[in-house]
Each structure stands twice: as structure tokens, then as C-alpha cells.
Design an enzyme around this catalytic site. Structure first.
Site, PDB file in Angstrom:
ATOM      1  CG  ASP A 150      -2.268   0.560   1.015  1.00 16.18           C
ATOM      2  OD1 ASP A 150      -2.412   1.366   0.083  1.00 16.18           O
ATOM      3  OD2 ASP A 150      -3.192   0.246   1.783  1.00 16.18           O
ATOM      4  CD  GLU A 183       0.845   4.666  -7.328  1.00 18.07           C
ATOM      5  OE1 GLU A 183      -0.057   4.301  -8.113  1.00 18.07           O
ATOM      6  OE2 GLU A 183       1.318   5.808  -7.289  1.00 18.07           O
ATOM      7  CD1 TRP A 184      -4.770   3.277  -3.265  1.00 16.53           C
ATOM      8  CD2 TRP A 184      -3.763   5.163  -2.574  1.00 16.53           C
ATOM      9  NE1 TRP A 184      -4.410   3.106  -1.952  1.00 16.53           N
ATOM     10  CE2 TRP A 184      -3.799   4.250  -1.501  1.00 16.53           C
ATOM     11  CE3 TRP A 184      -3.194   6.413  -2.370  1.00 16.53           C
ATOM     12  CZ2 TRP A 184      -3.264   4.546  -0.240  1.00 16.53           C
ATOM     13  CZ3 TRP A 184      -2.667   6.717  -1.114  1.00 16.53           C
ATOM     14  CH2 TRP A 184      -2.708   5.792  -0.078  1.00 16.53           C
ATOM     15  N   GLY A 185      -2.918   4.628  -8.270  1.00 18.76           N
ATOM     16  CA  GLY A 185      -2.771   5.329  -9.548  1.00 18.76           C
ATOM     17  C   GLY A 185      -2.163   6.711  -9.408  1.00 18.76           C
ATOM     18  CG  ASN A 187       3.430   8.616  -7.643  1.00 17.10           C
ATOM     19  OD1 ASN A 187       3.900   9.739  -7.703  1.00 17.10           O
ATOM     20  ND2 ASN A 187       2.969   8.106  -6.499  1.00 17.10           N
ATOM     21  CG  ASP A 205      -9.421   2.375  -0.922  1.00 13.79           C
ATOM     22  OD1 ASP A 205      -8.438   2.208  -1.661  1.00 13.79           O
ATOM     23  OD2 ASP A 205      -9.375   2.237   0.310  1.00 13.79           O
TER      24      ASP A 205
HETATM   25  C1  GLA Z   1      -5.949   1.405   1.452  1.00 13.82           C
HETATM   26  C2  GLA Z   1      -6.112   0.407   0.314  1.00 13.82           C
HETATM   27  C3  GLA Z   1      -7.236  -0.547   0.649  1.00 13.82           C
HETATM   28  C4  GLA Z   1      -6.925  -1.281   1.943  1.00 13.82           C
HETATM   29  C5  GLA Z   1      -6.674  -0.275   3.067  1.00 13.82           C
HETATM   30  C6  GLA Z   1      -6.126  -0.938   4.309  1.00 13.82           C
HETATM   31  O1  GLA Z   1      -7.042   2.244   1.567  1.00 13.82           O
HETATM   32  O2  GLA Z   1      -6.352   1.073  -0.893  1.00 13.82           O
HETATM   33  O3  GLA Z   1      -7.445  -1.474  -0.405  1.00 13.82           O
HETATM   34  O4  GLA Z   1      -5.790  -2.092   1.747  1.00 13.82           O
HETATM   35  O5  GLA Z   1      -5.723   0.719   2.681  1.00 13.82           O
HETATM   36  O6  GLA Z   1      -5.880  -0.035   5.351  1.00 13.82           O
END
Ligand code: GLA
Length: 402
Positions: A150, A183-185, A187, A205
Site C-alpha cells: 500500500d 498506490e491508487w494510480g 504516480n 478505493d
Molecule cells: C488502502 C487500500 C485498501 C486497503 C486499506 C487498508 O485504503 O487502498 O485497499 O488495503 O488501505 O488499510
């Protein structure tokens, strides 16, 4: 001119990673289950065993589900004071982690854990920053098969450097582990992570909402349709061993059956990782039948590994297409509106060109048989237009074959 070219080449190199990941992992999108979407940090030894048993008894294993991944919350609040190793929470996991890994393996499944590139995980447990090689050796000693990594608490940390370091650490530890970048995109990992890991989150998320988002003030959880929209333009970066990851599934977590079916179908069309996130032990028959639809899963797991694309977008009715092996195609009609719509698609008038992957669907030179992958029945061929009523928030997914 030469200097300009040199500078461009330098810039290109500087956004690449020099990691050399394990070969041959995740040649089709990873498929399994993860604890986060339903349980957050409320996880335990008993839960893992119950889920592993249910993956087998529900037919999910038979349908392809392989990975059981424990997300945030599996660790104690501190590392071991002497060795510096990560420690499983002794209350949640009184028998330690190794026995659990062995139990999951004994069911013919694979096991995954979670950590974070930062100083702490998103839920505040020990992060990996500065411990990459030590943690990788710990994971190898447990024999795990998957690591989700993460991006919380990473102020001042460079993403390419951090993920490359962890990738190299896993490689050095010598035990093959699918590396899931989370890393949610932020970078744009699709530009640099092909050799770093097997999948990278392309978006923030997810939440169990069909459209719109959940606003938490400082951050938003997105619904299924906004996440689908954010995948546009990314398909050229995905393929066997390196996947765009629009986050885990919310099937069975509160949307209607049509919406769950649509969510699942679109993740299959997008060649997305299929990581269920519901309480499998309590799921309804309807949820179970969505998650175990082998014909739709086969679209996701197709060995060409080509991500589908949107071909038509008109008045909330979309048509997505995905080239499959043996010159087959998957076609998904998606109704995003609140009302039913009529689908009327004349195959012969539409020559669909996938210019990126050089595939053409032309019903004038080839007649395809049509199989409906949700009703599990044949539905004519491409000689005649495809006509059907499509309920709100629902899909029709068909496979065309010669
Ligand atoms: C982030 C991630 C989620 C999950 C939580 C855990 O938000 O994007 O998928 O892993 O952390 O804390």
C-alpha cells in the site's frame, strides 16, 4: 536536435524502473479473495480457515479462485523488539501465521499478506519503509505467494524507488511472490511498473455503490461506474503478468443483484484482478452464482490477456468489446440508466477494429455464433441484428465464436 533526443531518452529512462521481477507469475489476472472490503482489521485465524473452506465448498476454487489475501490489520502494533521482524497479532492469530499459510496451502489455495511502503500501514500498523529486505525474507520464510503493498504514510518517498526496492527485495528473498502495487494510480504506475510487479491499482478505493461516490471529507471512495470510466486509456499498458487493477470486488456487499452482475462482468471485460471481498461464509445463492459464473470468468482469464474497450456510448447504453483467443470476442451491453433500454445492434453494419491489438470483428466476412454468458444459452448468430431488452444497471454479456 541530438541533445533534445538525449534529454527525451533520459526522461524516459528516469521514469522506468530497473527492477527484474519473477518470471511467469499472474499470466492471467489474479483471482481470489481479500479480507478488507468486509472485515477491515477485524480478521482472525478462524476467519481465514472458514473462508478457505468456503472457497473450496462453494465451487469458487473450481471456478479458478486461488489467492486468499489478508489485508491490513494482521500485525501486532510493534515489530519484534529484538529481531525487528513483523509479528502477527497474537490475539487474532494465536497459532502464528505459518500454520495458517500451511492450512490454506493444504486446501490447494495460495496465501497473501499486506503491508505498506510507508512508515505505517493505512490502519497504523508497522510499515515496511527501511525494512524491505528483512520483510521480504520473513514473507519467504512463511512461504506466502502474494503481497499487496500500500501507499499510506509515504511523505517524501518516491513511489518508483519504493516499489522497485520492495520488488528487488522479494526477488532477492528467492520465493516467487505476486507483487500487487496499491498506490491508487497516484504516480501512474502503468508507466513504470511493468517490471516491478504483476498488478497495480489504477484508482482509489472502491465502495459498494453503483454510481457516485462516498465522501469521507479528505478522501472519496468511488462507486463501480466512476471506476470503470477511469480505466479508459489504460488498456495499452496491461497484458499477461502486468495488470491494471481497478480494486477488489464488492459483489455481495449491498448492491442489487443486477448491479453485482454488472460490476463482475465489467471487471471481466477489463481483464481486472477478480478479488472477491464479501463474507463468503454467509453469501446468498445469487451472490455465489455470480462469483462462480465460469463462462464470464473465462472472459477475464482469457490467455491473450487483452483488456476490453468501450466501442459505443450512447444515452447511457454502452457496448464494450474484448478480443479473446481463437478469434473469439466478448461483447458486453451495459445499461447505466435508471430505466430499461432496448438493445438493437446490427453486427453487419459495424466493423469493430481494435487498432491497438490489431484485431477486427467483421460479421460481413465471418459469421459468429452468439452465446449468452449469463443465461448460458445460444442466441443465434451475427447474420441478424442482436435485439434485446436490457433492465436498468444490468448487462448482457455474449461470446462470439466461429
Ligand atoms: C488502502 C487500500 C485498501 C486497503 C486499506 C487498508 O485504503 O487502498 O485497499 O488495503 O488501505 O488499510
Amino acid at each position: 536536435m541530438k541533445i533534445k533526443l538525449f534529454l527525451i531518452a533520459l526522461l524516459f529512462c528516469s521514469i522506468r524502473s530497473d527492477a527484474q521481477k519473477f518470471e511467469g507469475l499472474a499470466l492471467t489476472p489474479p483471482i481470489g479473495w481479500n479480507s478488507w472490503n468486509t472485515f477491515q482489521v477485524n480478521i482472525s485465524d478462524e476467519l481465514v480457515r472458514g473462508i478457505a473452506d468456503k472457497i473450496v465448498s462453494s465451487g469458487m476454487k473450481d471456478a479458478g479462485y486461488t489467492y486468499l489475501v489478508l489485508d491490513d490489520g494482521w500485525m501486532a502494533m510493534e515489530r519484534d523488539s529484538v529481531t525487528g521482524n513483523l509479528v502477527p497479532d497474537p490475539k487474532k492469530f494465536p497459532n502464528g501465521m505459518k500454520v495458517l499459510v500451511d492450512y490454506v496451502h493444504s486446501k490447494g489455495l495460495k496465501f497473501g499478506l499486506y503491508n505498506c511502503a510507508g512508515t505505517k500501514t493505512c490502519a497504523g500498523y508497522p510499515g515496511t519503509r527501511g525494512y524491505e529486505y528483512q520483510d521480504a525474507r520473513y514473507y519467504a520464510s512463511l512461504g506466502i505467494d502474494y503481497l499487496k503493498f500500500d501507499w499510506c504514510n509515504t511523505d517524501g518517498i518516491n513511489a518508483i524507488e519504493a516499489y522497485t526496492t520492495m520488488s528487488k527485495a522479494l526477488k532477492a528473498a528467492g520465493h516467487p511472490i505476486v507483487f500487487s502495487l496499491c498506490e491508487w494510480g497516484t504516480n501512474k504506475p502503468w508507466l513504470w511498473a511493468e517490471n516491478v510487479g504483476e498488478l497495480w491499482r489504477s484508482t482509489g478505493d472502491i465502495s459498494a455503490i453503483f454510481d457516485g461516490y462516498l465522501d469521507h471529507g479528505t478522501w472519496k471512495q468511488q462507486g463501480v461506474m466512476p471506476i470503470v470510466d477511469l480505466q479508459i486509456g489504460l488498456r495499452k499498458f496491461a497484458g499477461p503478468g502486468h495488470w491494471n487493477d481497478p480494486d477488489m470486488l464488492e459483489v455481495g456487499n449491498g448492491m442489487t443483484a443486477n448491479e453485482d452482475k454488472t460490476h463482475f462482468s465489467m471487471w471481466c471485460m477489463l481483464a481486472a484482478p477478480l478479488i472477491a471481498g464479501n463474507d463468503l461464509r454467509k453469501m446468498s445463492r445469487e451472490t455465489e452464482s455470480i462469483l462462480t459464473n465460469k463462462e464470464v470468468i473465462a472472459v477475464n482469464q482469457d490467455k491473450l490477456g487483452i483488456e476490453g474497450f468501450k466501442y459505443i456510448d450512447k444515452d447511457s447504453l454502452e457496448e464494450w468489446v474484448k478480443p479473446l483467443a481463437n478469434d473469439n470476442w466478448a461483447v458486453c451491453f451495459l445499461n447505466r440508466s435508471q430505466a430499461p433500454v432496448q438493445v438493437n445492434f446490427n453486427w453487419k453494419e459495424e466493423i469493430i477494429n481494435d487498432t491497438l491489438f490489431k484485431k477486427t470483428l467483421n460479421a460481413n466476412t465471418q459469421t459468429y455464433k452468439i452465446r449468452n454468458l449469463w443465461s448460458h444459452s445460444m442466441q443465434g448468430d451475427t447474420q441478424k441484428p442482436f435485439v434485446a431488452m436490457l433492465p436498468s444497471h444490468d448487462v448482457i454479456v455474449v461470446r462470439l465464436s466461429k
